[in-house]
Design an enzyme around this catalytic site. Structure first.
Site, PDB file in Angstrom:
ATOM      1  N   GLY A 158       0.825  -1.207   0.000  1.00 47.68           N
ATOM      2  CA  GLY A 158       0.000   0.000   0.000  1.00 47.68           C
ATOM      3  C   GLY A 158       0.856   1.253   0.000  1.00 47.68           C
ATOM      4  O   GLY A 158       1.953   1.282  -0.567  1.00 47.68           O
ATOM      5  N   SER A 159       0.382   2.243   0.723  1.00 50.73           N
ATOM      6  CA  SER A 159       1.001   3.572   0.651  1.00 50.73           C
ATOM      7  C   SER A 159       2.438   3.604   1.140  1.00 50.73           C
ATOM      8  O   SER A 159       3.177   4.530   0.821  1.00 50.73           O
ATOM      9  CB  SER A 159       0.183   4.550   1.481  1.00 50.73           C
ATOM     10  OG  SER A 159      -1.149   4.539   1.035  1.00 50.73           O
ATOM     11  N   THR A 160       2.836   2.632   1.958  1.00 51.98           N
ATOM     12  CA  THR A 160       4.224   2.652   2.427  1.00 51.98           C
ATOM     13  C   THR A 160       5.196   2.476   1.262  1.00 51.98           C
ATOM     14  O   THR A 160       6.386   2.740   1.397  1.00 51.98           O
ATOM     15  CB  THR A 160       4.472   1.532   3.455  1.00 51.98           C
ATOM     16  OG1 THR A 160       3.888   0.317   2.970  1.00 51.98           O
ATOM     17  CG2 THR A 160       3.868   1.882   4.790  1.00 51.98           C
ATOM     18  N   PHE A 161       4.673   2.064   0.116  1.00 49.65           N
ATOM     19  CA  PHE A 161       5.547   1.888  -1.042  1.00 49.65           C
ATOM     20  C   PHE A 161       5.713   3.202  -1.823  1.00 49.65           C
ATOM     21  O   PHE A 161       6.601   3.326  -2.663  1.00 49.65           O
ATOM     22  CB  PHE A 161       4.977   0.802  -1.958  1.00 49.65           C
ATOM     23  CG  PHE A 161       5.966   0.248  -2.934  1.00 49.65           C
ATOM     24  CD1 PHE A 161       6.973  -0.597  -2.516  1.00 49.65           C
ATOM     25  CD2 PHE A 161       5.904   0.588  -4.286  1.00 49.65           C
ATOM     26  CE1 PHE A 161       7.894  -1.099  -3.420  1.00 49.65           C
ATOM     27  CE2 PHE A 161       6.824   0.078  -5.191  1.00 49.65           C
ATOM     28  CZ  PHE A 161       7.825  -0.782  -4.752  1.00 49.65           C
TER      29      PHE A 161
END
Lengths: 617, 239
Positions: A340-343
């Site tokens: 998700g957004s951590t990427f």
């Protein structure tokens, strides 16, 4: 010595036996007595022919005596020859068999210690206690009374056990050495102690997912115990020693270097204290949000050493047989998830590195964007705004990310994803690791939706550890290090004797790009979704992530999400990467910023004093 | 009855000679021979009691017995008749009584006196010397062997004692390590309880001292956290 009678000067003198005998009877001199006998004997055969006869007989007697002695000597020599030469080897072998014992000295598996030399796993001898009531020399009751308090058993039950069978009753398993010592000191007949070695984990469940456990056959089954079997096992050699009559061991025939076994320990990079602190923080949030499972990974991005790797729930390595088998698998390396957004920061780094975007570029974010036949929305904000790249990260704008990635050719982007190591294994030293999953190039390039979803961290999967590794590249100036937990083998003086050779880190981003992305991530904590991880006096870079949970059957599980937060500390000189990931937290307010960020904050608060990170100037 | 009388007469005569000899001679062995008087007395009383025969032979035996006592101190055995005769001839002064015919003496091995050192043959003396030294050497060798053998046995005993000590030390070390680790872990677990009143280290409660200014590295080293967490009232850095 005795003088012969024939020396007598007057042969004509008639010798009378009896007077001469009485004459000398009183003499106590032994020599003289002998002589007297002699004289008596010779006296009776006085006269020349008789003397000759006597001399001849004497000579023959001497010869006989000589002969007997010689024969005896010869016999002894022959026997010696037989014993030493003919049957020598056979007899030596027999004696050896009687005197030698096969000794299997206590060759423990090497202990496992953490970076501060706290013992995480150590071998200790335990005993299996058998009772043979037919050999008891006291009554069953007496013995039961004596044993009950030590074995922690009821005396009445012990008596019943003793009565059940005549011999071969398994009384207790895994009796510790000190308890066995006390039992042995009673000198009771009819008990049998069988020694074996068992692995003891003083920290119980604290590091179980890293260290693993050893089964009854003394084979590592999980964690480092499994993957580093070669480093942990000492070669067990059976030694044959001779034993004296009283049972004492004798040094002859002892093999060279029999006493010199190494004192090496396997040192891990794990910090026990940090691990403990991380576990407390993790437990708290898991309980609060009734999450299915959660994990924290702390990595030193300089070399890839893992300072903490906690997952919840976990198992007690000392009682692994009671644990759920599913827990033996360390899901931070064995399970895939969509980050998700951590990427997103990584996508920004790729775009920056390629020159597709400039750090101060701005984008229009209308809240939705149509890619191919799909519409991509932002998770939270849907109003129109114009934002820069840092703000894209701060608000975790999906639309902004899609626009950034659309500036790159999909093929190039795919190359970069591969370069990051997506779809490959991390090659860490923890076992049962799986490689991430990335769609094939054809599939990826077939539709423009693929790069678009990948831009906000969906459509591919990786392990939590791999995500930490990639963020490590942002923290250490662009190098892809290998996350690992094994420091090496150290001796009792702390000298390192062996350290595993890790692949040389790959430079994937330039250090300026990496630092720029970290700076943007810092604003996420200071102004964006990651405010919950703010620590006074420190600048922390971070990124929240709230991803839908991919279903094994394709698509996403409705309502299920994985919340995560990745933090880098200190932002001005990035070094440590902390990832907290919570699987399926319940509740309306379960987002990366609310569930995972507080965990990362708690971990960092312990990490800072432990690693002596200085505050922001 | 006459014969015994004559014999007795002869006997007393011989005794007289013997007594004279005992008095006159300066030979040390005769003087030292404390049994002589008793012998003498005994033979005298014997002579009185004797009915039929107290022969010179018996007398000579008595004398021999006296002589023999001396050899027991410093005589060596000689099986050769030549040696004996030679000896006897040379010792004629003392051997007045024992004037033994060669024929009778040659039959059997006998003892000879060695009153004077020069009287013994050189080879015998050599043999004797060899005997003396070799027996001393043999004694030495035997005792050395015993000592060496004893040491090999004792050293094994020592080794096995030391091995037992080593094993018990290893065992103690093991138990100490295990107990220490268990206690540490127990303490940490107890510390986790909120009731314990212990708190984790916290950056807010930590004092960081900036690196000293004259440290050449300090200016450029904000990548290296060189300052240390210090408790209250630390000694000032920089000297």
């Amino acid at each position: 010595m005795p003088l012969p009678h024939a020396q007598c000067p007057m042969p004509h003198t008639p010798m009378q036996k009896s007077p001469s005998r009485t004459k000398f009877r009183n003499l106590r001199n032994l020599e003289f007595t002998r002589q007297r006998k002699f004289s008596r004997q010779t006296g009776s055969e006085n006269g020349t022919p008789k003397t000759i006869v006597s001399a001849a007989s004497l000579r023959s007697r001497l010869f006989i005596v000589w002969g007997v002695l010689m024969a005896a000597g010869l016999g002894l020599a022959l026997n010696l020859y037989r014993l030493q030469i003919i049957e020598g080897s056979k007899l030596t072998q027999r004696a050896r068999n009687q005197q030698m014992v096969n000794l299997r000295p206590f060759m423990p598996r090497r202990p496992v210690v953490d970076r501060n030399n706290n013992i995480l796993a150590i071998d200790r001898p335990v005993y299996t206690l058998y009772a043979h009531p037919k050999l008891f020399d006291k009554s069953n009751e007496e013995i039961a009374q004596q044993l009950a308090p030590i074995l922690n058993k009821d005396a009445g039950k012990l008596v019943k056990t003793f009565q059940s069978k005549r011999s071969g009753i398994l009384l207790a398993d895994g009796v510790a050495e000190n308890i066995a010592d006390r039992l042995i000191s009673f000198h009771l007949n009819g008990f049998e102690f069988i020694q074996k070695y068992s692995r003891f984990y003083p920290q119980d469940d604290l590091v179980a997912n890293v260290v693993g456990y050893v089964n009854l056959d003394r084979r590592g089954q999980a964690g480092v115990e499994y993957s580093q079997e070669k480093l942990l096992e000492r070669s067990v050699q059976t030694v044959r020693l001779s034993r004296a009559g009283n049972g004492a061991l004798m040094p002859d025939h002892a093999p060279q270097g029999f006493l010199h076994f190494d004192d090496l320990k396997l040192q891990l990079t794990i910090d026990n204290r940090l691990q403990r602190a991380a576990r407390i923080a993790l437990k708290e949030q898991v309980d609060k949000f009734q999450a299915k499972r959660a994990a924290v990974i702390v990595m030193d991005a300089m070399d890839g050493s893992l300072l903490a790797l906690v997952s919840q729930p976990t198992y007690n390595a000392n009682e692994y047989s009671k644990a759920d088998i599913g827990l033996f698998r360390n899901w931070t390396v064995a399970d895939l998830y969509e980050p998700g957004s951590t990427f997103k920061p990584l996508n920004v780094a790729i775009a920056l590195e390629n020159g597709a975007i400039k750090p101060d570029d701005t984008f229009n974010d209308p809240g939705t964007i149509k890619v191919a036949d799909r519409t991509i929305k932002n998770a939270e904000r849907n109003g129109y705004r114009r934002i820069n790249i840092a703000q894209i990260l701060q608000t975790s704008s999906n639309v902004g990310m899609v626009q950034i990635i659309q500036r790159m050719r999909p093929k190039l982007y795919y190359k970069w994803l591969e370069k990051l190591g997506l779809g490959q294994k991390v090659d860490t030293d923890l076992p049962f690791e799986v490689g991430g999953r990335l769609k094939s190039q054809e599939e990826f390039l077939s539709s423009s939706i693929e790069p678009a979803t990948t831009s906000f961290g969906q459509g591919f999967s990786l392990t939590p550890l791999q995500l930490v590794q990639m963020h490590g590249a942002l923290a250490n100036g662009g190098k892809l290090v290998t996350p690992h937990v094994v420091q090496g083998l150290i001796d009792s003086q702390g000298k390192i004797h062996y350290s595993p050779t890790l692949p040389t880190p790959r430079q994937i981003f330039s250090s300026t790009t990496a630092q720029k992305v970290v700076d943007m991530m810092e604003t996420v904590v200071s102004q964006g979704t990651g405010k919950a991880s703010k620590i006074k006096g420190y600048s922390i870079a971070g990124k929240t992530g709230t991803a839908q949970k991919a279903s094994p059957n394709g698509g996403y599980i409705p309502g299920a999400r994985i919340t995560s937060f990745v933090g880098i500390v200190p932002a001005e000189a990035p070094r440590y990467v902390v990832l907290a990931i919570v699987d399926e937290p319940k509740g309306e307010n379960a987002y990366g910023g609310t569930v995972a960020a507080p965990i990362v904050k708690a971990v960092m608060e312990v990490l800072i004093p432990l690693e002596k990170i200085s505050p922001k100037k | 009855m006459k014969q015994p009388e004559r014999q007795y007469l002869r006997f007393t005569k011989i005794m007289a000679v013997a007594r004279k000899l005992a008095v006159s001679t300066k030979s040390s062995w005769f003087r030292r021979d404390y049994t002589l008087p008793s012998d003498h007395r005994r033979s005298e009383s014997l002579g009185k009691r004797m009915q039929s025969s107290s022969t010179l032979a018996s007398e000579s035996t008595a004398v021999r017995s006296r002589r023999k006592r001396n050899p027991s101190r410093n005589l060596s055995f000689s099986p050769r008749k030549e040696a004996v005769t030679q000896n006897l001839v040379k010792d004629s002064g003392k051997q007045a009584v024992a004037n033994i015919p060669e024929k009778s003496s040659g039959r059997l091995p006998m003892m000879s006196t060695a009153g004077a050192a020069g009287a013994a043959p050189v080879w015998l003396l050599r043999l004797y010397t060899v005997y003396r030294y070799s027996s001393a050497a043999a004694f030495l060798f035997v005792s050395t062997t015993l000592v060496v053998y004893g040491w090999t046995v004792y050293s094994q005993e020592l080794w096995s004692q030391a091995y037992r000590t080593l094993q018990s030390l290893q065992r103690n070390e093991r138990q100490l390590n295990t107990t220490n680790a268990t206690l540490t872990s127990k303490m940490a677990e107890e510390g986790e309880q909120p009731a314990a009143g212990l708190v984790s280290p916290n950056p807010g409660e930590t004092i960081f001292l900036p690196p000293t200014s004259h440290n050449p590295n300090s200016a450029s080293s904000n990548t290296i956290p060189s300052s240390e967490a210090q408790p209250q009232a630390p000694t000032p850095l920089g000297y």
